[in-house]
Structure formats: C-alpha cells, structure tokens
Motif scaffolding. Structure first.
Motif, PDB file in Angstrom:
ATOM      1  N   GLY A 376      -8.849  -1.056  -6.858  1.00 37.77           N
ATOM      2  CA  GLY A 376      -7.473  -1.542  -6.777  1.00 37.77           C
ATOM      3  C   GLY A 376      -6.721  -1.052  -5.568  1.00 37.77           C
ATOM      4  O   GLY A 376      -5.699  -1.646  -5.192  1.00 37.77           O
ATOM      5  N   SER A 377      -7.203   0.020  -4.950  1.00 40.74           N
ATOM      6  CA  SER A 377      -6.485   0.559  -3.790  1.00 40.74           C
ATOM      7  C   SER A 377      -6.471  -0.429  -2.636  1.00 40.74           C
ATOM      8  O   SER A 377      -5.520  -0.439  -1.841  1.00 40.74           O
ATOM      9  CB  SER A 377      -7.114   1.874  -3.348  1.00 40.74           C
ATOM     10  OG  SER A 377      -8.447   1.665  -2.884  1.00 40.74           O
ATOM     11  N   PHE A 378      -7.485  -1.275  -2.521  1.00 35.93           N
ATOM     12  CA  PHE A 378      -7.513  -2.257  -1.431  1.00 35.93           C
ATOM     13  C   PHE A 378      -6.418  -3.298  -1.619  1.00 35.93           C
ATOM     14  O   PHE A 378      -5.774  -3.730  -0.657  1.00 35.93           O
ATOM     15  CB  PHE A 378      -8.885  -2.910  -1.356  1.00 35.93           C
ATOM     16  CG  PHE A 378     -10.006  -1.943  -1.085  1.00 35.93           C
ATOM     17  CD1 PHE A 378     -10.148  -1.337   0.149  1.00 35.93           C
ATOM     18  CD2 PHE A 378     -10.911  -1.615  -2.073  1.00 35.93           C
ATOM     19  CE1 PHE A 378     -11.168  -0.437   0.408  1.00 35.93           C
ATOM     20  CE2 PHE A 378     -11.940  -0.720  -1.846  1.00 35.93           C
ATOM     21  CZ  PHE A 378     -12.067  -0.120  -0.603  1.00 35.93           C
ATOM     22  N   SER A 379      -6.198  -3.718  -2.871  1.00 39.44           N
ATOM     23  CA  SER A 379      -5.116  -4.673  -3.131  1.00 39.44           C
ATOM     24  C   SER A 379      -3.758  -4.030  -2.891  1.00 39.44           C
ATOM     25  O   SER A 379      -2.833  -4.674  -2.374  1.00 39.44           O
ATOM     26  CB  SER A 379      -5.203  -5.182  -4.575  1.00 39.44           C
ATOM     27  OG  SER A 379      -6.414  -5.873  -4.788  1.00 39.44           O
ATOM     28  N   MET A 380      -3.618  -2.774  -3.255  1.00 38.68           N
ATOM     29  CA  MET A 380      -2.361  -2.080  -2.994  1.00 38.68           C
ATOM     30  C   MET A 380      -2.111  -1.953  -1.497  1.00 38.68           C
ATOM     31  O   MET A 380      -0.979  -2.101  -1.023  1.00 38.68           O
ATOM     32  CB  MET A 380      -2.391  -0.698  -3.645  1.00 38.68           C
ATOM     33  CG  MET A 380      -2.404  -0.713  -5.155  1.00 38.68           C
ATOM     34  SD  MET A 380      -2.447   0.945  -5.883  1.00 38.68           S
ATOM     35  CE  MET A 380      -0.810   1.546  -5.469  1.00 38.68           C
ATOM     36  N   GLN A 381      -3.166  -1.690  -0.755  1.00 39.99           N
ATOM     37  CA  GLN A 381      -3.018  -1.567   0.697  1.00 39.99           C
ATOM     38  C   GLN A 381      -2.601  -2.897   1.310  1.00 39.99           C
ATOM     39  O   GLN A 381      -1.839  -2.925   2.280  1.00 39.99           O
ATOM     40  CB  GLN A 381      -4.332  -1.085   1.302  1.00 39.99           C
ATOM     41  CG  GLN A 381      -4.214  -0.587   2.729  1.00 39.99           C
ATOM     42  CD  GLN A 381      -5.504   0.056   3.207  1.00 39.99           C
ATOM     43  OE1 GLN A 381      -6.533  -0.043   2.562  1.00 39.99           O
ATOM     44  NE2 GLN A 381      -5.448   0.732   4.339  1.00 39.99           N
ATOM     45  N   ALA A 382      -3.072  -4.007   0.726  1.00 36.04           N
ATOM     46  CA  ALA A 382      -2.661  -5.323   1.208  1.00 36.04           C
ATOM     47  C   ALA A 382      -1.178  -5.564   0.967  1.00 36.04           C
ATOM     48  O   ALA A 382      -0.560  -6.381   1.659  1.00 36.04           O
ATOM     49  CB  ALA A 382      -3.489  -6.410   0.531  1.00 36.04           C
ATOM     50  N   GLN A 383      -0.589  -4.863  -0.018  1.00 36.83           N
ATOM     51  CA  GLN A 383       0.845  -4.979  -0.287  1.00 36.83           C
ATOM     52  C   GLN A 383       1.683  -4.051   0.604  1.00 36.83           C
ATOM     53  O   GLN A 383       2.896  -3.978   0.444  1.00 36.83           O
ATOM     54  CB  GLN A 383       1.114  -4.635  -1.755  1.00 36.83           C
ATOM     55  CG  GLN A 383       0.474  -5.579  -2.756  1.00 36.83           C
ATOM     56  CD  GLN A 383       1.186  -6.899  -2.838  1.00 36.83           C
ATOM     57  OE1 GLN A 383       2.383  -6.991  -2.593  1.00 36.83           O
ATOM     58  NE2 GLN A 383       0.442  -7.951  -3.167  1.00 36.83           N
ATOM     59  N   GLY A 384       1.035  -3.348   1.506  1.00 39.06           N
ATOM     60  CA  GLY A 384       1.751  -2.437   2.383  1.00 39.06           C
ATOM     61  C   GLY A 384       1.931  -1.051   1.828  1.00 39.06           C
ATOM     62  O   GLY A 384       2.689  -0.247   2.384  1.00 39.06           O
ATOM     63  N   ILE A 385       1.243  -0.744   0.714  1.00 36.76           N
ATOM     64  CA  ILE A 385       1.342   0.579   0.096  1.00 36.76           C
ATOM     65  C   ILE A 385       0.245   1.454   0.676  1.00 36.76           C
ATOM     66  O   ILE A 385      -0.916   1.044   0.727  1.00 36.76           O
ATOM     67  CB  ILE A 385       1.206   0.474  -1.431  1.00 36.76           C
ATOM     68  CG1 ILE A 385       2.327  -0.392  -1.992  1.00 36.76           C
ATOM     69  CG2 ILE A 385       1.224   1.852  -2.082  1.00 36.76           C
ATOM     70  CD1 ILE A 385       2.180  -0.689  -3.458  1.00 36.76           C
ATOM     71  N   PRO A 386       0.553   2.665   1.112  1.00 41.11           N
ATOM     72  CA  PRO A 386      -0.497   3.540   1.672  1.00 41.11           C
ATOM     73  C   PRO A 386      -1.596   3.807   0.654  1.00 41.11           C
ATOM     74  O   PRO A 386      -1.330   4.071  -0.523  1.00 41.11           O
ATOM     75  CB  PRO A 386       0.268   4.827   2.016  1.00 41.11           C
ATOM     76  CG  PRO A 386       1.696   4.421   2.136  1.00 41.11           C
ATOM     77  CD  PRO A 386       1.889   3.289   1.174  1.00 41.11           C
ATOM     78  N   VAL A 387      -2.831   3.724   1.099  1.00 42.13           N
ATOM     79  CA  VAL A 387      -3.963   3.956   0.204  1.00 42.13           C
ATOM     80  C   VAL A 387      -4.002   5.403  -0.270  1.00 42.13           C
ATOM     81  O   VAL A 387      -4.590   5.718  -1.312  1.00 42.13           O
ATOM     82  CB  VAL A 387      -5.274   3.567   0.912  1.00 42.13           C
ATOM     83  CG1 VAL A 387      -5.597   4.560   2.035  1.00 42.13           C
ATOM     84  CG2 VAL A 387      -6.430   3.478  -0.063  1.00 42.13           C
ATOM     85  N   ASP A 388      -3.344   6.287   0.463  1.00 39.51           N
ATOM     86  CA  ASP A 388      -3.316   7.690   0.064  1.00 39.51           C
ATOM     87  C   ASP A 388      -2.584   7.898  -1.257  1.00 39.51           C
ATOM     88  O   ASP A 388      -2.782   8.924  -1.923  1.00 39.51           O
ATOM     89  CB  ASP A 388      -2.653   8.536   1.150  1.00 39.51           C
ATOM     90  CG  ASP A 388      -3.415   8.490   2.461  1.00 39.51           C
ATOM     91  OD1 ASP A 388      -4.640   8.321   2.392  1.00 39.51           O
ATOM     92  OD2 ASP A 388      -2.800   8.606   3.528  1.00 39.51           O
ATOM     93  N   ILE A 389      -1.730   6.942  -1.646  1.00 40.58           N
ATOM     94  CA  ILE A 389      -1.031   7.061  -2.925  1.00 40.58           C
ATOM     95  C   ILE A 389      -2.039   7.126  -4.068  1.00 40.58           C
ATOM     96  O   ILE A 389      -1.868   7.884  -5.035  1.00 40.58           O
ATOM     97  CB  ILE A 389      -0.075   5.869  -3.123  1.00 40.58           C
ATOM     98  CG1 ILE A 389       1.025   5.878  -2.055  1.00 40.58           C
ATOM     99  CG2 ILE A 389       0.550   5.904  -4.519  1.00 40.58           C
ATOM    100  CD1 ILE A 389       1.976   7.024  -2.152  1.00 40.58           C
ATOM    101  N   VAL A 390      -3.108   6.331  -3.963  1.00 37.75           N
ATOM    102  CA  VAL A 390      -4.136   6.346  -5.013  1.00 37.75           C
ATOM    103  C   VAL A 390      -4.809   7.709  -5.072  1.00 37.75           C
ATOM    104  O   VAL A 390      -5.094   8.232  -6.159  1.00 37.75           O
ATOM    105  CB  VAL A 390      -5.163   5.229  -4.771  1.00 37.75           C
ATOM    106  CG1 VAL A 390      -6.289   5.291  -5.802  1.00 37.75           C
ATOM    107  CG2 VAL A 390      -4.491   3.869  -4.830  1.00 37.75           C
ATOM    108  N   LEU A 391      -5.071   8.312  -3.921  1.00 41.70           N
ATOM    109  CA  LEU A 391      -5.671   9.646  -3.900  1.00 41.70           C
ATOM    110  C   LEU A 391      -4.736  10.674  -4.527  1.00 41.70           C
ATOM    111  O   LEU A 391      -5.185  11.593  -5.226  1.00 41.70           O
ATOM    112  CB  LEU A 391      -6.002  10.044  -2.460  1.00 41.70           C
ATOM    113  CG  LEU A 391      -6.978   9.116  -1.722  1.00 41.70           C
ATOM    114  CD1 LEU A 391      -7.184   9.601  -0.290  1.00 41.70           C
ATOM    115  CD2 LEU A 391      -8.311   9.048  -2.445  1.00 41.70           C
TER     116      LEU A 391
END
Length: 436
Positions: A376-391
């Motif tokens: 799901g982090s890839f979809s979040m990154q497509a929304q402009g959300i930093p992938v580091d949030i998932v980490l």
C-alpha cells in the motif's frame, strides 16, 4: 441499656434473623465476580487486544504525521482562527485519502476495471509478505530458544550465493531444477546460521556479536563474488550482478499471469509455518527448545544438551532465512541479484517476529500485515504522501507492542497480575525507605 443486655438480646434472635456470616472459616465463601466480568478482564489483558490497539494507535499517530506533512493542511492552518472548518476538512481529506490509498494498494481496489485487477493488490501484498514471513519465522524460532538472531541478512545472502553457485548453471527440467535451487538456498542459510550456533555452543560467544560480524562477512563476500568473473558475475558484463534465475528454477505463478507477484513460494512459506508450529509446539525437540529458552540452567540440570539445542535452533533459523532468499531470487527478482537482494528483509524480520510474539502463526499474520503496508505504500506515495510514513507506522506498531504497560495506560486497560505485583513491590520498597 448496658452492652451486656444488648448482646444477650441479639443472641436471643432466631437464626433466620441473624446477619449472614461468610469467610474461609465458616464454610460460606463470599460470591466471586461474575464470569462475564472475568472474561472481559482477561480479554482486555490478552495479547490480541494489545496488538489490535497497538496497530490502531500507530495508525492514529501516522494520520497525524500525514496531516502535518500535507501542503493543503499547512495552507489552511495559516488562517485557522478565521476559518477553522477549512483546516478540519483539509486534515480529514489528507488522512482519509492516505489510508484509502493504502487500502486500495494493499487489499482491494474498487475503482479497477475488472475483478482480477481489483484483487491484484491483495495478491501483491501476499507476495511481498512471503519472504518476510520466512525470515520472521527464523528470528522467532531463535527467540523461543533465548537467542537474539539478527543475522537473517547474512543468512539470506549466503543462501542466495549457494543457489547462484550450485544451481544456476545446471541444465535440468523444472521438476528437478526448482527444488534443487530451493534446497541449495536453504542449506546455505542453514550452514551460515549453524555456524553461529556452533560458535556460541563451543566458545560461549554472544550471538548478537556473531551475527553482526557474519552479516558484514556475508555482504562483502557476495559483493566480491558478483564482481569477479567466473564466480557469480554475469557473463559479458562488468556490472556487479548475477545471471538471471533460470526459468526452470523460478516459482510458477500461483493464480496465473494476471497476478505475477503471487507465486508458489507463498505456498511453501505456509508449509514452513506449519512445520515451525509443529516443531516448536508439538515435538519433543520443541519442548527442549522452549525449556532452554525459559531457563538454560534448569534445562541443563534436567539433562538437556543446551549447546546442541543452540546449534539446532540456529540451523533452523538460517534455513528459514535461506527460504526467504529463495522467495526473492526465484519469485520476486528473477533478472539477476546483487548484494542488496535481502532488501532490508533480514532486519524487518526482527520486527515481524516481535509483532508476532515469536509464535509461528502470529509471525505469519504479522508478515501479511507488513506485506500489506509495503504494497500500500506505493499507492500512498502516488498520492504525494512520503513513503517514510509507512515505515514510521511499522516502527510505532513494534514500539507499542514492546511496551504493553504504556498501551494499557493510554487505553485504561486492566493491569496484569505481574504488573500489579511489581507496583505493590515498588510501593513497599518506597514505604520501607521512608520509614528507614
């Protein structure tokens, strides 16, 4: 009226009018709490509720971080006191949009054209989860024996190296080539893990130091081999990469080409989970492993060879890390691997094992959760959300799982008997110190 006369008048009352007497000496025990109350209290104390609340709390903190990093929220917060509704709407849009994107990328995408495309995110998550589960099982098994195995990375690298050296150059049919490659990787990881167990058993060296050093040795050994022609380096290139995984050694797709991320490696991981559960929870070897993990001195006094159990445990742990490496090179990365083939899975496995509380099926569920977060982090990154949030969310989940008293304090959950006893001891010590 004198006290003697009142006592005599009370004793003159008939037995049915006397107040009831209860206590351990009367034979009439006072009624205990209702069973429903006991059930609810034990449920709230249980690890399942603690795990769920840890995930919820981590999601809440992650939502706060999403809102703080969103540009629309930052713009609306400038005039918060003039129009607070705009800021609230912007916060809701950013947080809900982020977690909806996470759901669409990890579980189900209702906006896709057909059913296959709608469930593809779930299959991708399961594919990401397979190596995490395998490596997490190795770490969890070592935990149950009292060993802190942080060498899954090195064990994965050596497993991949064994597969590349002894299986990639063979020309065999799939029914033979695939299991032979799988076995080579598992054996390589098991030997590297068993070396840790042997050194600890023979010399008493701490497994943390051993695994850290062996991680570096494995990494630089693989780096050297993939840069050396005639060893692991691909023919006809000077790049540090191996040859592609032979087609006859690749895991076939489990549900067809429409779901390329999910292959038969996931089925093998399920089988490995069943085997680990049976070994730890049902076999005599597992009984000895658990005994050593609880108290090695008592286990030694009971006639258990603690040194032998250490070797067995690390052999199993390394073999499971080798299985994780095979899920990588036989399923996820088939175009050739580098020294980064572990992709951080060796260290993520520690968090997976901690979240799964070192239990086979708990580790399995934790691996699927982390696979979903990664997908799901890839979809979040497509929304402009930093992938580091998932980490950050992953780290917070482990933090809250590792600190149950903190979680119980935040959600006002009942304390366990051990926590009550510790609190009582602390109060007694404080009272004793004051009186002294």
């Amino acid at each position: 009226m004198s006290p003697q006369s009142s006592e005599s008048s009370e004793s003159a009352l008939p037995p049915e009018q006397l107040p009831p007497v209860a206590g351990p000496l009367t034979g009439n025990e006072p009624p205990g709490p209702p069973r429903s109350s006991i059930f609810v209290k034990e449920l709230l104390r249980g690890s399942a509720v603690t795990t769920i609340l840890a995930i919820v709390l981590a999601m809440i903190v992650g939502g706060i971080l999403i809102a703080l990093t969103d540009e629309d929220v930052q713009a609306a917060s400038v005039y918060f006191f003039a129009r607070p509704g705009d800021t609230i709407v912007a916060i809701w849009s950013s947080v809900s949009g982020g977690y909806i994107a996470l759901f669409r990328g990890a579980v189900f995408n209702p906006t896709a054209a057909d059913f296959a495309a709608q469930i593809r995110p779930l299959t991708n998550a399961l594919g990401f989860a397979a190596p995490l589960i395998a490596a997490g099982l190795g770490v969890a098994l070592a935990f149950r024996v009292g060993l802190f195995n942080i060498g899954a990375r090195g064990q994965m690298l050596i497993g991949a190296m064994f597969a590349g050296l002894f299986a990639f150059n063979l020309d065999l049919p799939m029914w033979l080539h695939l299991p032979l490659t799988l076995a080579a990787g598992i054996v390589g990881g098991a030997l590297w893990g068993g070396l840790v167990g042997l050194l600890k058993a023979r010399t008493g060296a701490h497994e943390v130091i051993l695994t850290i050093m062996l991680n570096y040795i494995a990494y630089y050994l693989v780096v050297w081999m993939i840069r050396t022609p005639g060893l692991l380096q691909r023919e006809g290139t000077n790049q540090p990469i191996t040859a592609a995984t032979p087609e006859t050694a690749q895991f076939p797709d489990l549900l067809g080409p429409e779901f390329p991320r999910l292959d038969w490696g996931f089925v093998i991981v399920i089988i490995a989970t069943v085997i680990v559960w049976w070994v730890i929870e049902r076999s005599s070897l597992g009984l000895r492993m658990r005994a050593v993990g609880e108290n090695p001195h008592a286990a030694r006094a009971a006639g258990i060879s603690v040194q032998r159990i250490y070797v067995y445990a690390m052999l199993f742990a390394g073999g499971l890390a080798g299985l994780a490496a095979m899920n990588q090179i036989q399923g996820n990365v088939t175009t050739g691997f580098t020294a980064a083939i572990d992709a951080g899975i060796g260290f993520d496995a520690i968090t997976v094992a901690l979240l799964g509380r070192s239990r086979a099926w708990g580790t399995f569920a934790a691996g699927i959760l982390f696979g979903m977060l990664k997908a799901g982090s890839f979809s979040m990154q497509a929304q402009g959300i930093p992938v580091d949030i998932v980490l950050v969310v992953q780290s917070l989940i482990v933090l809250f799982i590792a600190a149950p008293p903190l979680l119980r304090t935040i959600f006002f959950l009942p304390k366990t008997d051990a926590e009550k006893a510790a609190k009582a001891r602390a109060k007694a010590a404080k009272r004793k110190a004051v009186t002294a």
